[in-house]
Design a protein around this motif. Structure first.
Motif, PDB file in Angstrom:
ATOM      1  N   VAL A 150      83.951  43.864  34.777  1.00 29.15           N
ATOM      2  CA  VAL A 150      82.771  44.692  34.499  1.00 29.15           C
ATOM      3  C   VAL A 150      82.188  44.337  33.133  1.00 29.15           C
ATOM      4  O   VAL A 150      80.968  44.259  32.977  1.00 29.15           O
ATOM      5  N   VAL A 151      83.042  44.084  32.144  1.00 24.80           N
ATOM      6  CA  VAL A 151      82.542  43.684  30.820  1.00 24.80           C
ATOM      7  C   VAL A 151      81.840  42.329  30.923  1.00 24.80           C
ATOM      8  O   VAL A 151      80.765  42.134  30.336  1.00 24.80           O
ATOM      9  N   LEU A 152      82.391  41.401  31.673  1.00 21.92           N
ATOM     10  CA  LEU A 152      81.728  40.108  31.873  1.00 21.92           C
ATOM     11  C   LEU A 152      80.377  40.286  32.562  1.00 21.92           C
ATOM     12  O   LEU A 152      79.389  39.638  32.198  1.00 21.92           O
ATOM     13  N   LEU A 158      73.205  41.380  30.134  1.00 16.25           N
ATOM     14  CA  LEU A 158      72.566  41.488  28.830  1.00 16.25           C
ATOM     15  C   LEU A 158      71.830  40.188  28.503  1.00 16.25           C
ATOM     16  O   LEU A 158      70.669  40.203  28.065  1.00 16.25           O
ATOM     17  N   GLY A 159      72.479  39.067  28.738  1.00 15.81           N
ATOM     18  CA  GLY A 159      71.831  37.775  28.511  1.00 15.81           C
ATOM     19  C   GLY A 159      70.613  37.585  29.401  1.00 15.81           C
ATOM     20  O   GLY A 159      69.558  37.140  28.947  1.00 15.81           O
ATOM     21  N   ILE A 180      71.302  37.437  40.284  1.00 11.03           N
ATOM     22  CA  ILE A 180      71.973  38.739  40.314  1.00 11.03           C
ATOM     23  C   ILE A 180      72.907  38.839  41.515  1.00 11.03           C
ATOM     24  O   ILE A 180      74.002  39.383  41.400  1.00 11.03           O
ATOM     25  N   GLU A 181      72.491  38.300  42.642  1.00 12.37           N
ATOM     26  CA  GLU A 181      73.336  38.335  43.837  1.00 12.37           C
ATOM     27  C   GLU A 181      74.623  37.536  43.641  1.00 12.37           C
ATOM     28  O   GLU A 181      75.667  37.870  44.204  1.00 12.37           O
ATOM     29  N   GLU A 182      74.549  36.494  42.831  1.00 13.30           N
ATOM     30  CA  GLU A 182      75.742  35.661  42.577  1.00 13.30           C
ATOM     31  C   GLU A 182      76.695  36.277  41.568  1.00 13.30           C
ATOM     32  O   GLU A 182      77.905  36.035  41.620  1.00 13.30           O
ATOM     33  N   LEU A 183      76.177  37.025  40.591  1.00 11.50           N
ATOM     34  CA  LEU A 183      77.018  37.534  39.520  1.00 11.50           C
ATOM     35  C   LEU A 183      78.254  38.285  39.996  1.00 11.50           C
ATOM     36  O   LEU A 183      79.366  37.953  39.601  1.00 11.50           O
ATOM     37  N   LEU A 188      83.466  39.514  39.735  1.00 10.39           N
ATOM     38  CA  LEU A 188      84.252  40.703  40.114  1.00 10.39           C
ATOM     39  C   LEU A 188      85.267  40.378  41.186  1.00 10.39           C
ATOM     40  O   LEU A 188      85.237  40.906  42.286  1.00 10.39           O
ATOM     41  N   ARG A 189      86.177  39.534  40.867  1.00  9.70           N
ATOM     42  CA  ARG A 189      87.209  39.139  41.848  1.00  9.70           C
ATOM     43  C   ARG A 189      88.415  40.004  41.738  1.00  9.70           C
ATOM     44  O   ARG A 189      88.772  40.574  40.806  1.00  9.70           O
TER      45      ARG A 189
END
Length: 189
Positions: A150-152, A158-159, A180-183, A188-189
């Protein structure tokens, strides 16, 4: 200090607009009075000093950027999943684009905090609370990923937001929606 909440809010909204348009050096009490279209000297009746004004601006930015409770409740009816994370991130970008001034004002305060120790401490507290609230919301909602993920995700968004605000042409070759769909898939694995 004056206690008219509507006038205080108008002054804080004016401060956000001045910060976004002119930067922190442009944010003077005189400029604030002019932007809010109030008599000269009004802002000085509401804010004891610049640090007080900026601390209150941070709180107002937070109020302006939070999603509407009913809209968030509607979104959160969806089962926790990566798709729901994508929806939430896309809504975040939509809110940023709808209220660019708040994000730019916060960015200006970040820059000013590098030069003002008293603002640095206040901004650090504020941002730490925001990050913790985001992490807690994510985990408490049962969304995929752990605290580090979540922090990542926060850092990546933010970037993306800063680039969208400051150098949007940089992102032109890419679809922001597809990024965004890839993030969540990657982080989040």
């Amino acid at each position: 200090m004056r206690q008219n909440p509507a006038r205080r809010t108008a002054l804080l909204d004016a401060a956000i607009e001045v910060l976004a348009r002119e930067g922190s050096r442009g944010l003077t009490l005189r400029a604030l009075d002019a932007e809010a279209e109030v008599p000269k000297g009004t802002a000085s009746n509401y804010f004891a000093h610049r640090a007080d004004l900026l601390a209150q601006v941070m709180q107002r930015v937070q109020e302006r950027l939070l999603p509407a409770e009913d809209a968030l409740a509607d979104t959160m009816r969806e089962a926790p999943s990566t798709d729901l994370v994508v929806t939430l991130l896309k809504q975040l970008v939509e809110r940023m684009r709808a209220d660019r001034s708040s994000h730019l004002a916060l960015l200006e305060m970040r820059l000013e905090a590098t030069r003002r120790p008293e603002l640095h401490a206040e901004l650090n507290r504020f941002m730490a609370q925001q990050l913790e609230a985001n992490v807690s919301f994510h985990l408490d909602a049962g969304l995929p990923g752990d605290r580090t993920g979540v922090v990542l995700l926060y850092l990546a968004m933010l970037g993306l937001i800063i680039d969208d605000l400051t150098v949007p042409d940089l992102l032109t070759p890419f679809s922001v929606d597809k990024l965004i769909e890839e993030l969540p898939q990657r982080l989040l694995r």
